[in-house]
Design a protein around this motif. Structure first.
Motif, short mmCIF file in Angstrom:
data_model
loop_
_atom_site.label_atom_id
_atom_site.label_comp_id
_atom_site.label_asym_id
_atom_site.label_seq_id
_atom_site.Cartn_x
_atom_site.Cartn_y
_atom_site.Cartn_z
N THR A 1 -9.69 -1.86 -12.78
CA THR A 1 -10.95 -1.49 -13.42
C THR A 1 -11.13 -2.25 -14.73
OG1 THR A 1 -10.89 0.72 -12.43
CG2 THR A 1 -12.31 0.41 -14.35
N SER B 1 -3.08 -5.28 -1.44
CA SER B 1 -3.59 -3.93 -1.71
C SER B 1 -4.25 -3.80 -3.07
CB SER B 1 -2.44 -2.92 -1.58
OG SER B 1 -1.85 -2.97 -0.32
N ARG C 1 -5.49 1.55 -10.44
CA ARG C 1 -6.91 1.73 -10.71
C ARG C 1 -7.26 1.29 -12.12
NH1 ARG C 1 -10.33 4.38 -13.21
NH2 ARG C 1 -8.72 5.54 -14.32
N LEU D 1 -6.94 -2.56 -4.29
CA LEU D 1 -8.05 -1.66 -4.06
C LEU D 1 -8.21 -0.71 -5.24
CD1 LEU D 1 -7.34 -0.67 -0.35
CD2 LEU D 1 -8.68 -2.60 -1.19
N ILE D 2 -9.44 -0.47 -5.63
CA ILE D 2 -9.75 0.54 -6.64
C ILE D 2 -10.21 1.79 -5.90
CG2 ILE D 2 -11.17 1.18 -8.62
CD1 ILE D 2 -11.46 -1.78 -9.25
N THR D 3 -9.43 2.85 -5.98
CA THR D 3 -9.76 4.08 -5.27
C THR D 3 -9.70 5.27 -6.23
OG1 THR D 3 -7.45 4.41 -4.62
CG2 THR D 3 -8.87 3.20 -3.09
N GLY D 4 -10.43 6.32 -5.89
CA GLY D 4 -10.38 7.55 -6.67
C GLY D 4 -11.24 7.50 -7.92
N ARG D 5 -11.28 8.64 -8.58
CA ARG D 5 -12.02 8.77 -9.83
C ARG D 5 -11.07 8.64 -11.00
NH1 ARG D 5 -13.16 13.05 -6.80
NH2 ARG D 5 -12.08 14.45 -8.24
N ASP E 1 -1.12 4.91 -7.99
CA ASP E 1 -2.55 4.68 -7.71
C ASP E 1 -3.35 4.63 -9.01
OD1 ASP E 1 -2.21 4.61 -4.99
OD2 ASP E 1 -2.68 6.72 -4.68
N SER F 1 0.84 -1.20 0.00
CA SER F 1 0.00 0.00 0.00
C SER F 1 0.87 1.25 0.00
CB SER F 1 -0.91 0.01 1.23
OG SER F 1 -0.13 0.13 2.42
N GLU F 2 0.22 2.40 -0.16
CA GLU F 2 0.95 3.67 -0.20
C GLU F 2 1.76 3.90 1.07
OE1 GLU F 2 -2.17 3.17 -0.86
OE2 GLU F 2 -2.90 4.36 -2.56
N GLU G 1 0.52 9.17 -6.61
CA GLU G 1 -0.71 9.29 -7.37
C GLU G 1 -0.62 8.56 -8.71
OE1 GLU G 1 -0.76 12.69 -4.49
OE2 GLU G 1 0.72 11.68 -5.72
#
Length: 466
Positions: free
Chosen positions: A155, A432, A151, A434-438, A147, A70-71, A144
């Motif tokens: 996705t 980790s 993502r 995980l799908i986070t953010g737009r 990330d 993770s971050e 970022e």
């Protein structure tokens, strides 16, 4: 009795620090953090300025992108690392101007005076004049970016799980990595393992055999900075794991989910749902600003050409270290590579040199100790060139792991990384995913005066003078 507090020149400094030389360090990466550690508790006042409030262990960004860690496992708050020293103050902000004559830096709409300035703002990514490619192929320089890559990867798999068309599923399970250096090889190898094992274990409709990772590089071999035998070993391993190597491929255009390139067999178009960029490195924009203000020379990559003591001509109080400097005062005349080990050694030496000058002592010239280079290319597999000792496979991975844990500045992160690596080895599971953010929300994050230059390359930053 509570100790006195101080903030810049807005209030009287702590009585014990008032008469001490003021060392301003810009950048909390490998070099800047090492300099701050070396000056901790010494008879100087230190101000560490960074636009992020954490130190990032950039060599492991690809593990964030591929869901291994993770971050927080690769980043540590600067205030916890050095800010608790009584003579060090950590400030959040971006330096937008330097006045060498007045010995001041400008940030957060205020001017800060220095007796010694250490610039350690590192490097960013370059697309060789094609910045329009950035939105389609994220780089790997900040959290970022990692990330965003993660993502996009996850996705695409989630969409593929709901897609009845097999050709479309194959497209969504395809990845192109541009750049065959250590970062590109590590990212391609890790993403390939993530795709195939995540698909086999976690997705009901997807076929692991439809996963495809293509690694593109314009050279004749991967890892050109290493010995050819290690390049061959890395290539053989990646191919054995299903990664397609496209050597001699020069990118001509990047559009949404498409890369056009020229290869030995002619022009070729690669289609993939996820495209990653690890091919180009440029020095921090602060180097260009310093050159404008002081007249110091830059090399072709925008790095500041420094003197043997890392100072710039006519300004001995300004030192430039890490990826921002071009240091060629070596035995063979070759510039020091942009890696963690040289940066750490530079930062420590400059701090020691400042203290020696303050105490009236002589200081031995800088001598870089070359610990070699290495790259991990898969589970329990890495290549390492340790000053002529060349190893690959599990032994290479062990040396790689020990070296990265040694350079990791925070003990907590060492423990969490080791735990997650062992967990992944034992279970093949990643912690980790995980799908986070737009979508694309992080692609516009500035990494150093980029917003000002993009708006108008001829416009000076706020507070700057011509």
């Amino acid at each position: 009795m509570a100790r006195e507090r101080f903030f810049l020149e807005l209030a009287p400094p702590d009585e014990q620090l008032a008469g001490l030389p003021h060392v301003v360090i810009v950048g909390g990466g490998f070099a800047g953090l090492k300099a701050a550690h070396a000056l901790s508790g010494r008879p100087v006042r230190v101000t560490l300025i960074d636009k992020r409030n954490f130190n990032l262990f950039q060599p492991l960004l690809y593990q964030v992108a591929s869901g291994l860690v993770s971050e927080a496992d690769v980043a540590s708050p600067l205030r916890q690392m050095v800010g608790q020293a009584p003579n060090i103050q950590v400030l959040l902000g971006e330096v937008v101007d330097i006045d060498p004559a007045a010995r001041e830096v400008v940030f957060n709409d205020r001017r800060l005076a220095f007796d010694h300035l250490i610039l350690a703002t590192g490097s960013g990514s370059t697309y060789f004049g094609h910045e329009e490619w950035r939105e389609h192929a994220p780089p790997m320089k900040i959290l970022e970016h990692a990330d965003e890559v993660r993502r996009r990867l996850l996705t695409a798999l989630e969409e593929a799980e709901q897609t009845p068309d097999r050709e479309r599923r194959r497209h969504l399970q395809s990845v192109v990595v541009v750049g065959g250096g250590p970062s590109g090889c590590e990212l391609a190898g890790s993403v390939n393992e993530m795709l195939r094992h995540a698909v086999a274990r976690d997705f009901k409709q997807l076929d692991p055999d439809d996963c495809k990772v293509t690694l593109v590089d314009p050279g004749e071999r991967l890892l050109r900075a290493m010995h050819p035998s290690l390049s061959d070993a890395a290539g053989r391993y990646l191919r054995s794991r299903g990664v397609e190597l496209l050597l001699g491929g020069r990118v001509q255009a990047i559009a949404s989910e498409r890369v056009t390139l020229t290869a030995p067999g002619g022009e070729r178009t690669l289609e993939a749902a996820t495209i990653c960029w690890t091919a180009g490195v440029r020095a921090s924009h602060l180097g260009k600003l310093l050159a404008e203000r002081s007249g110091c020379p830059l090399d072709r990559g925008g790095r500041v050409i420094v003197n043997p003591d890392f100072s710039i001509p006519d300004h001995p109080s300004i030192r430039v270290v890490g990826d921002l400097c071009a240091y060629s005062h070596t035995a063979d005349g070759k510039p020091l590579p942009g890696m963690a080990s040289p940066a750490v050694q530079m930062g420590g030496w400059v701090a020691a040199d400042i203290l020696a000058a303050q105490e009236g002592r002589s200081h031995a010239p800088f001598r870089w100790t070359d610990f070699g280079s290495m790259a991990v290319i898969g589970p329990l597999c890495a290549v390492a060139d340790l000053r002529g000792l060349r190893v690959s496979g599990p032994i290479g991975w062990l040396l790689w792991g020990l070296a990265h844990l040694a350079f990791m500045p925070a003990n907590e992160n060492r423990l969490t990384l080791l735990t997650k690596w062992l967990w992944t080895i034992g279970t093949r599971q990643r912690a980790s995913l995980l799908i986070t953010g737009r979508p694309d929300q992080h692609m516009g994050v500035d990494v150093g005066l980029e917003r000002l230059e993009a708006a108008d390359p001829g416009v000076r930053a706020p507070g700057c003078s011509a």
